[in-house]
Design a protein around this motif. Structure first.
Motif, short mmCIF file in Angstrom:
data_model
loop_
_atom_site.label_atom_id
_atom_site.label_comp_id
_atom_site.label_asym_id
_atom_site.label_seq_id
_atom_site.Cartn_x
_atom_site.Cartn_y
_atom_site.Cartn_z
N LEU B 103 0.83 -1.21 0.00
CA LEU B 103 0.00 0.00 0.00
C LEU B 103 0.86 1.25 0.00
CD1 LEU B 103 -2.91 -0.88 2.46
CD2 LEU B 103 -2.99 -0.57 -0.03
N LEU B 104 1.82 1.31 0.94
CA LEU B 104 2.63 2.53 1.04
C LEU B 104 3.59 2.66 -0.13
CD1 LEU B 104 3.23 2.67 4.88
CD2 LEU B 104 1.88 4.23 3.47
N GLY B 105 4.13 1.54 -0.60
CA GLY B 105 5.04 1.59 -1.76
C GLY B 105 4.30 2.09 -2.99
N ALA B 106 3.09 1.58 -3.21
CA ALA B 106 2.31 2.00 -4.38
C ALA B 106 1.95 3.47 -4.26
CB ALA B 106 1.06 1.15 -4.49
N LEU B 107 1.57 3.88 -3.07
CA LEU B 107 1.16 5.26 -2.85
C LEU B 107 2.32 6.22 -3.11
CD1 LEU B 107 -1.59 6.31 -1.88
CD2 LEU B 107 -0.56 6.60 0.39
N THR B 108 3.47 5.94 -2.50
CA THR B 108 4.59 6.87 -2.65
C THR B 108 5.20 6.79 -4.05
OG1 THR B 108 6.04 5.21 -1.73
CG2 THR B 108 5.25 6.88 -0.22
N GLY B 109 5.08 5.62 -4.70
CA GLY B 109 5.60 5.53 -6.06
C GLY B 109 4.73 6.30 -7.03
N TYR B 110 3.44 6.27 -6.80
CA TYR B 110 2.49 6.81 -7.78
C TYR B 110 2.22 8.29 -7.58
CZ TYR B 110 -1.54 6.71 -10.94
OH TYR B 110 -2.39 6.93 -11.97
N GLY B 113 3.05 13.75 -4.14
CA GLY B 113 2.72 14.37 -2.86
C GLY B 113 2.89 13.39 -1.72
N ALA B 114 2.39 12.16 -1.89
CA ALA B 114 2.51 11.15 -0.85
C ALA B 114 3.97 10.81 -0.61
CB ALA B 114 1.74 9.90 -1.25
N ARG B 115 4.75 10.82 -1.67
CA ARG B 115 6.17 10.51 -1.51
C ARG B 115 6.86 11.58 -0.67
NH1 ARG B 115 7.11 9.48 -6.25
NH2 ARG B 115 7.94 11.41 -7.08
N ARG B 116 6.57 12.84 -1.00
CA ARG B 116 7.20 13.93 -0.24
C ARG B 116 6.82 13.85 1.23
NH1 ARG B 116 6.20 18.02 -4.66
NH2 ARG B 116 7.92 17.62 -6.07
N LEU B 117 5.56 13.47 1.48
CA LEU B 117 5.06 13.44 2.85
C LEU B 117 5.61 12.26 3.63
CD1 LEU B 117 2.97 14.81 4.79
CD2 LEU B 117 1.36 13.06 4.01
N LEU B 118 5.60 11.07 3.02
CA LEU B 118 5.83 9.84 3.78
C LEU B 118 7.26 9.31 3.69
CD1 LEU B 118 2.55 7.98 2.76
CD2 LEU B 118 3.09 8.99 4.97
N ASP B 119 7.87 9.47 2.51
CA ASP B 119 9.14 8.77 2.29
C ASP B 119 10.23 9.16 3.28
OD1 ASP B 119 10.53 6.81 0.60
OD2 ASP B 119 11.84 8.52 0.19
N THR B 121 10.08 10.07 6.39
CA THR B 121 9.83 9.41 7.67
C THR B 121 10.14 7.92 7.58
OG1 THR B 121 8.03 10.97 7.98
CG2 THR B 121 8.10 9.08 9.47
N LEU B 122 9.65 7.28 6.52
CA LEU B 122 9.86 5.84 6.39
C LEU B 122 11.34 5.52 6.24
CD1 LEU B 122 6.77 5.02 4.18
CD2 LEU B 122 7.21 4.21 6.49
N GLN B 123 12.05 6.38 5.47
CA GLN B 123 13.49 6.15 5.32
C GLN B 123 14.21 6.28 6.66
OE1 GLN B 123 14.92 5.00 2.78
NE2 GLN B 123 13.51 5.39 1.09
N ALA B 124 13.75 7.23 7.47
CA ALA B 124 14.37 7.40 8.78
C ALA B 124 14.10 6.19 9.65
CB ALA B 124 13.83 8.67 9.45
N LEU B 125 12.87 5.68 9.62
CA LEU B 125 12.53 4.49 10.40
C LEU B 125 13.35 3.29 9.94
CD1 LEU B 125 8.65 4.78 10.69
CD2 LEU B 125 10.36 5.07 12.50
N ARG B 126 13.61 3.26 8.63
CA ARG B 126 14.35 2.14 8.09
C ARG B 126 15.76 2.06 8.66
NH1 ARG B 126 17.16 0.45 3.21
NH2 ARG B 126 17.64 2.60 2.69
N ALA B 127 16.29 3.25 9.01
CA ALA B 127 17.66 3.28 9.51
C ALA B 127 17.77 2.62 10.88
CB ALA B 127 18.15 4.73 9.59
N ILE B 128 16.64 2.44 11.55
CA ILE B 128 16.67 1.80 12.87
C ILE B 128 16.69 0.28 12.67
CG2 ILE B 128 15.41 1.49 15.04
CD1 ILE B 128 13.98 4.18 14.28
N PRO B 129 17.66 -0.41 13.29
CA PRO B 129 17.65 -1.87 13.18
C PRO B 129 16.35 -2.40 13.82
CG PRO B 129 19.66 -1.08 14.24
CD PRO B 129 18.76 0.09 14.12
#
Ligand code: ADP
Ligand code: MG
Lengths: 257, 281
Positions: B103-110, B113-119, B121-129
């Motif tokens: 859901l989130l991948g499709a939203l931010t890819g498509y 606006g959603a990419r600017r808003l969400l990506d 944050t998600l990238q930052a969360l990804r950095a956490i093991p």
């Protein structure tokens, strides 16, 4: 009638790619557009197809303004651009996906037969040679029976033999329902083999330098002395176009030869 | 007009009957056997070494004892219980991770606006093991199934999210333009171009996500479980039974390979058109 009136295109970076182009293309006419690279041929075609919006000026087809892609306007690009996940048959059927299944099937197969690919209907695009893939792209563009077909250097990526073959083939296809063809090419010989009229463009900004109407009998013979003579003449025009610079708002009536 | 004759010189393509039908990407059984030689030789060698007294089988039990342990677990019905517990956690975590990632991948890819808003944050969360979340999850959800499934889902989520949103951004602009020429609607564009174009990357991401799911289920079961293959690992350590640990590892290997092979086999018919890389079961 395809009408181009004072068509200009300035890209967001400020580059003026086309400057007040005017053209009338009669139904069923084959119009060649030649010019060096960067003189706005592709831009012109993209404006005609509705893929790009003009900065000013209009394109009208049979009295209706072209403001976006339309069903009566088919496009063939330099690359076949087939969907790799669809069989050749489904790629060609892509152009008429809204038709009922049975009709779609019969028209797709008819188009495939015309371009000589019916035996490859079930193949994947990756299994086709460059020339065959481009024929499939032609079939996809023609299956919806457009009244205008726009071609942007459709054969320039092919080897010489395949290219000649496809030029003749395009004329055969054209003869079925005689759509208007606008063929962009940088190959003068290709333009002369196919076109009723040849437009020579000049760069910076993109303008029409000359519109030539070569009185050559069809089918055209590449070794005819008159053909050779016209080839030389257009080459001269192309050379003139590349040396030519126009500035500002000076008048620039397109010459006719 | 006369019939069109076409003469394509020396067509380099087989006729359609065989075209596209050729199944590829499968190892012939002989290659399979060759691949088995080394592990079998090592296993037999170790078996022999322990039997002859050349090696000490206490810390690294010989294959026969591992198999006997597995057989015992099977006979007592414990193996099924452990396998089902672990499989259930992986399945639930995989399901929710795939759902959210898709859901989130499709939203931010498509949607830009959603990419600017969400990506960000998600990238930052990804950095956490992901394992670092464990204490928090336990505080919030207790040590039972919920926190385990969430941990697995988090692990599965990121590869799916990254691959899908990247794949949508990477769809060939030229093909999208063909869609515009044929006046596809927004949904038709998604269904007819974006979905098939991103499918290969998506399938690879599913398989990567599943691999991570198996990794995280072990971590999740380490944090406290009364059943599951991960529990078997911990239990084997506590009770000093390496054969139990190795039996569990063997079960993980078999299950991981089987589920990955299943995913690959299910997706293979959808990717037959591909020219480049070949997903391998
Ligand atoms: N999207 C674009 N943005 C900015 N400039 C462009 C763009 N597309 C084309 N141009 C410029 O416009 C000019 C005409 O390009 P084009 O129509 O592609 O020429 P041709 O097809 O004759 O080679 C070139 O100088 C090119 O660099
Ligand atoms: Mg061009």
């Amino acid at each position: 009638m395809l009408l181009v009136d004072s068509l200009s295109k300035r890209y967001p970076n400020g580059h003026l790619a086309l400057d007040r182009i005017g053209l009338e293309v009669a139904p069923g006419e084959i119009l060649g557009v030649v010019g060096g690279s960067g003189c706005g041929k592709s831009t012109l075609l993209r404006l005609l197809s509705g893929l790009e919006v003009p900065t000013s000026g209009t394109v009208t087809l049979n009295g209706q303004p072209v403001r976006g892609p339309r069903g009566e306007i088919g496009v063939v690009f330099q690359e076949p651009r087939l969907m790799p996940w669809l069989s050749i048959r489904d790629n060609v059927g892509f152009g008429i996906r809204h038709l009922p299944k049975a009709e779609r099937r019969s028209r797709t197969d008819e188009a495939l037969t015309r371009v000589g690919l019916i035996d490859f209907a079930g193949a994947w695009p990756r299994e086709l040679s460059g020339g065959m893939a481009q024929r499939a792209a032609l079939a996809r563009a023609l299956v919806g029976r457009p009244s205008v077909l726009l071609l942007d250097e459709p054969f320039s990526a092919l080897d010489a033999l395949t290219r000649c073959d496809l030029q003749d083939h395009l004329l055969d296809l054209w003869a079925y329902d005689r759509p208007t063809l606008v063929l962009v090419t940088h190959d003068i010989e290709e333009a002369l083999v196919l076109s009723d009229r040849v437009v020579v463009m000049q760069p910076r900004p993109g303008r029409i330098l000359t519109v030539a109407t070569p009185p050559l009998p069809r089918p055209r013979d590449r070794s005819d002395p008159l053909f050779e003579e016209w080839k030389r003449r257009l080459l001269g025009e192309l050379g003139r176009a590349s040396r030519h610079r126009t500035d500002g708002d000076e008048a620039f009536p397109a010459a006719a030869i | 007009m006369t019939a069109v004759t076409v003469s394509e010189p020396a067509a380099p393509v087989p006729p359609v009957a065989s075209a596209g039908a050729a199944e590829r990407g499968r190892l012939p059984w002989k290659d399979w056997l060759i691949g088995l030689v080394l592990p079998l030789a090592l296993a037999l060698g170790w078996e022999l070494a322990v039997a002859r007294g050349w090696g000490n089988g206490r810390l690294l039990p010989p294959p026969s004892r591992i198999l006997a342990t597995l057989w015992g677990l099977w006979r007592s019905g414990d193996l099924i219980v452990h396998v089902l517990a672990t499989l259930g956690r992986v399945a639930a975590g995989f399901f929710f991770g795939v759902l959210a990632g898709t859901l989130l991948g499709a939203l931010t890819g498509y949607l830009t606006g959603a990419r600017r808003l969400l990506d960000p944050t998600l990238q930052a969360l990804r950095a956490i093991p992901s394992i670092a979340w464990v204490p928090l999850f336990i505080l919030w959800f207790g040590i039972f199934e919920t926190s385990k499934v969430i941990l697995i889902a988090v692990g599965v989520f990121f590869p799916i999210y990254l691959a899908l949103s990247g794949a949508i951004l990477g769809v060939d602009r030229k093909l999208v333009e063909v869609g515009r020429v044929f006046r596809l609607s927004g949904w038709e564009l998604v269904w007819r171009i974006l979905l098939p174009a991103t499918l290969p990357a998506y399938v690879l991401a599913l398989r990567a996500g599943l691999g991570l799911g198996w990794m995280f289920v072990v971590a999740a079961e380490f944090m406290g479980a009364s059943e599951g293959l991960g529990f078997l690992l911990v239990d084997g350590q506590m009770t000093g039974q390496p054969q139990s640990i190795l039996a569990s590892i063997l079960a993980f290997a078999v299950l991981g390979k089987l589920t990955d092979g299943l995913l690959a086999a299910l997706s293979r018919p959808l990717l037959r058109w591909q020219d480049s890389f070949k997903p391998e079961g």
